[in-house]
Design a protein around this motif. Sequence first.
Motif, PDB file in Angstrom:
ATOM      1  N   ALA A  56      50.974 -40.947 -82.543  1.00  0.00           N
ATOM      2  CA  ALA A  56      49.529 -40.920 -82.811  1.00  0.00           C
ATOM      3  C   ALA A  56      49.187 -41.818 -83.995  1.00  0.00           C
ATOM      4  N   ASN A  57      50.052 -41.823 -84.989  1.00  0.00           N
ATOM      5  CA  ASN A  57      49.847 -42.686 -86.159  1.00  0.00           C
ATOM      6  C   ASN A  57      49.892 -44.157 -85.752  1.00  0.00           C
ATOM      7  N   VAL A  58      50.908 -44.529 -84.971  1.00  0.00           N
ATOM      8  CA  VAL A  58      51.040 -45.916 -84.521  1.00  0.00           C
ATOM      9  C   VAL A  58      49.837 -46.319 -83.674  1.00  0.00           C
ATOM     10  N   ARG A  59      49.432 -45.445 -82.761  1.00  0.00           N
ATOM     11  CA  ARG A  59      48.283 -45.748 -81.898  1.00  0.00           C
ATOM     12  C   ARG A  59      47.021 -45.960 -82.732  1.00  0.00           C
ATOM     13  N   PHE A  60      46.847 -45.132 -83.754  1.00  0.00           N
ATOM     14  CA  PHE A  60      45.675 -45.267 -84.608  1.00  0.00           C
ATOM     15  C   PHE A  60      45.690 -46.621 -85.343  1.00  0.00           C
ATOM     16  N   ILE A  61      46.848 -46.988 -85.882  1.00  0.00           N
ATOM     17  CA  ILE A  61      46.961 -48.247 -86.618  1.00  0.00           C
ATOM     18  C   ILE A  61      46.653 -49.427 -85.705  1.00  0.00           C
ATOM     19  N   PHE A  62      47.179 -49.393 -84.497  1.00  0.00           N
ATOM     20  CA  PHE A  62      46.957 -50.509 -83.574  1.00  0.00           C
ATOM     21  C   PHE A  62      45.512 -50.576 -83.097  1.00  0.00           C
ATOM     22  N   SER A  63      44.794 -49.426 -83.162  1.00  0.00           N
ATOM     23  CA  SER A  63      43.394 -49.445 -82.745  1.00  0.00           C
ATOM     24  C   SER A  63      42.550 -50.317 -83.670  1.00  0.00           C
ATOM     25  N   GLY A  64      43.057 -50.562 -84.875  1.00  0.00           N
ATOM     26  CA  GLY A  64      42.335 -51.409 -85.817  1.00  0.00           C
ATOM     27  C   GLY A  64      42.257 -52.857 -85.385  1.00  0.00           C
ATOM     28  N   ALA A  95      56.657 -40.551 -97.643  1.00  0.00           N
ATOM     29  CA  ALA A  95      57.882 -41.308 -97.370  1.00  0.00           C
ATOM     30  C   ALA A  95      57.982 -41.647 -95.892  1.00  0.00           C
ATOM     31  N   ALA A  96      57.590 -40.709 -95.035  1.00  0.00           N
ATOM     32  CA  ALA A  96      57.585 -40.975 -93.593  1.00  0.00           C
ATOM     33  C   ALA A  96      56.597 -42.088 -93.253  1.00  0.00           C
ATOM     34  N   TYR A  97      55.458 -42.112 -93.932  1.00  0.00           N
ATOM     35  CA  TYR A  97      54.466 -43.162 -93.698  1.00  0.00           C
ATOM     36  C   TYR A  97      55.009 -44.528 -94.107  1.00  0.00           C
ATOM     37  N   ARG A  98      55.760 -44.564 -95.183  1.00  0.00           N
ATOM     38  CA  ARG A  98      56.326 -45.841 -95.615  1.00  0.00           C
ATOM     39  C   ARG A  98      57.333 -46.375 -94.590  1.00  0.00           C
ATOM     40  N   ILE A  99      58.114 -45.461 -94.021  1.00  0.00           N
ATOM     41  CA  ILE A  99      59.058 -45.873 -92.977  1.00  0.00           C
ATOM     42  C   ILE A  99      58.295 -46.419 -91.769  1.00  0.00           C
ATOM     43  N   GLY A 100      57.220 -45.736 -91.384  1.00  0.00           N
ATOM     44  CA  GLY A 100      56.420 -46.191 -90.252  1.00  0.00           C
ATOM     45  C   GLY A 100      55.802 -47.555 -90.506  1.00  0.00           C
ATOM     46  N   SER A 101      55.300 -47.765 -91.716  1.00  0.00           N
ATOM     47  CA  SER A 101      54.686 -49.053 -92.058  1.00  0.00           C
ATOM     48  C   SER A 101      55.706 -50.186 -91.961  1.00  0.00           C
ATOM     49  N   ALA A 133      43.501 -50.187 -91.305  1.00  0.00           N
ATOM     50  CA  ALA A 133      43.632 -48.960 -90.521  1.00  0.00           C
ATOM     51  C   ALA A 133      44.617 -47.992 -91.181  1.00  0.00           C
ATOM     52  N   GLN A 134      45.709 -48.546 -91.707  1.00  0.00           N
ATOM     53  CA  GLN A 134      46.712 -47.701 -92.370  1.00  0.00           C
ATOM     54  C   GLN A 134      46.123 -47.008 -93.594  1.00  0.00           C
ATOM     55  N   ASP A 135      45.319 -47.725 -94.369  1.00  0.00           N
ATOM     56  CA  ASP A 135      44.679 -47.125 -95.554  1.00  0.00           C
ATOM     57  C   ASP A 135      43.753 -45.994 -95.150  1.00  0.00           C
ATOM     58  N   VAL A 136      42.945 -46.257 -94.120  1.00  0.00           N
ATOM     59  CA  VAL A 136      42.001 -45.230 -93.654  1.00  0.00           C
ATOM     60  C   VAL A 136      42.764 -43.996 -93.181  1.00  0.00           C
ATOM     61  N   TYR A 137      43.824 -44.214 -92.401  1.00  0.00           N
ATOM     62  CA  TYR A 137      44.622 -43.105 -91.868  1.00  0.00           C
ATOM     63  C   TYR A 137      45.279 -42.319 -92.999  1.00  0.00           C
ATOM     64  N   THR A 138      45.881 -43.040 -93.948  1.00  0.00           N
ATOM     65  CA  THR A 138      46.582 -42.373 -95.052  1.00  0.00           C
ATOM     66  C   THR A 138      45.626 -41.566 -95.916  1.00  0.00           C
TER      67      THR A 138
END
Length: 392
Positions: A56-64, A95-101, A133-138
């Motif tokens: 869901a996080n990846v999908r949200f980021i790509f929606s940007g 930390a999980a978000y940093r790995i995803g980024s 998108a990542q900033d908004v999500y975070t």
Amino acid sequence: MSADNTAEQVSLIGAELARRTEQLGAAVASAVWAEIDFYQHAEVVSSDELIESCTANVRFIFSGLAGPQSFDTTPATETGESRAQSRVPLPVVMAAYRIGSHLIWQALLDIVEAHDSISRHALLAVTERIWEAQDVYTNAMTHGYRRRATQQAVDDEAERAALTEALFSGTVSAGHSPWEIADLLGLPTRGPYVVVAARTPELGKHALSGIVDKLRSLDIYSAWRLLPELQIGIVHLPSDAARAGLIATLRRTSSHGAGVSPRFDALSDIGTALRYARIAVTGTSADEPVVEFEDSVLGVAAVTAPDVNLRLADAVLGGLDGAADRNLLFQTFRVWAAHRGSIPDAAAALFCHPNTVRHRLRRIEEHTGRSIGVPLELAELCLAFEIDSRLR
């Protein structure tokens, strides 16, 4: 390069990333699971839940990549609230978000390398939108996490307060004995314990800020309840060192005085211990901010029935009310009693001649009609002075 070409290339990158969403979400979850110990051992987030969240996080980021838009941050907020509910520490989530980024960035570079026609302008445009998108999500996730964590803290404090109140009042339910309540509060179920009563600086304000954590750092377990004018607590003191740590902490923390009961072993005695702590706090002062209730026969007898005892004290000591040096006579008797009836020791403590002590004791005998040489009459005098000391 024209704007149209840049837009086409951005769309190409977006399509490639969208095609990899499920695969990348699973890869992020796998990396998080492998690199962050908490997810391996805490067992609060299942593998399926982690994959779903990462995807869901990846999908949200790509929606940007679809261009300027108003993001729906509901999934991010729900993720933050869910992690807080599961008591996953916020640094672990970040930390999980940093790995995803990192993995998203690597996927972007792989696409650029596979398509020589993608320009620098297109790469910069995609990068800008992804980080936006990542900033908004975070931010949305963090807000949801903190809101839920705050509510949990309030709920936890309310639950602890209710359990502590039940322990102090003795109003336990059929399903929860005092020992079960102590266990729920994180207290050892066997003593010794003491009860502490500390005056609050204002109505409803904590008297001992952060006391649970301060004592826990000394390996001392406790539970506390805030009353309008007192903060009361039960503290487990397994050793003299723990007692010394408690007293030192109270001296540093209390600004309006704290009273400490004698030690007791049975939780059923907590009501009596609270009464002693309440009495002890009345004897505090700026010079003596912490007062321990002495575990003595006279001390207990003096406070067992306050109304009756005050009348008894008046009956024994009433004859001293008219004496000009009443306070000095009271002080002399207490010092003499504290020094086991030794006149020389009492005189040394009072910085006077032994004959002065003898004279004052005779005056007490004359005013009260009781002799310190008669055991029964001496016992009455000792109890009366003890009552006056503790209840007035």
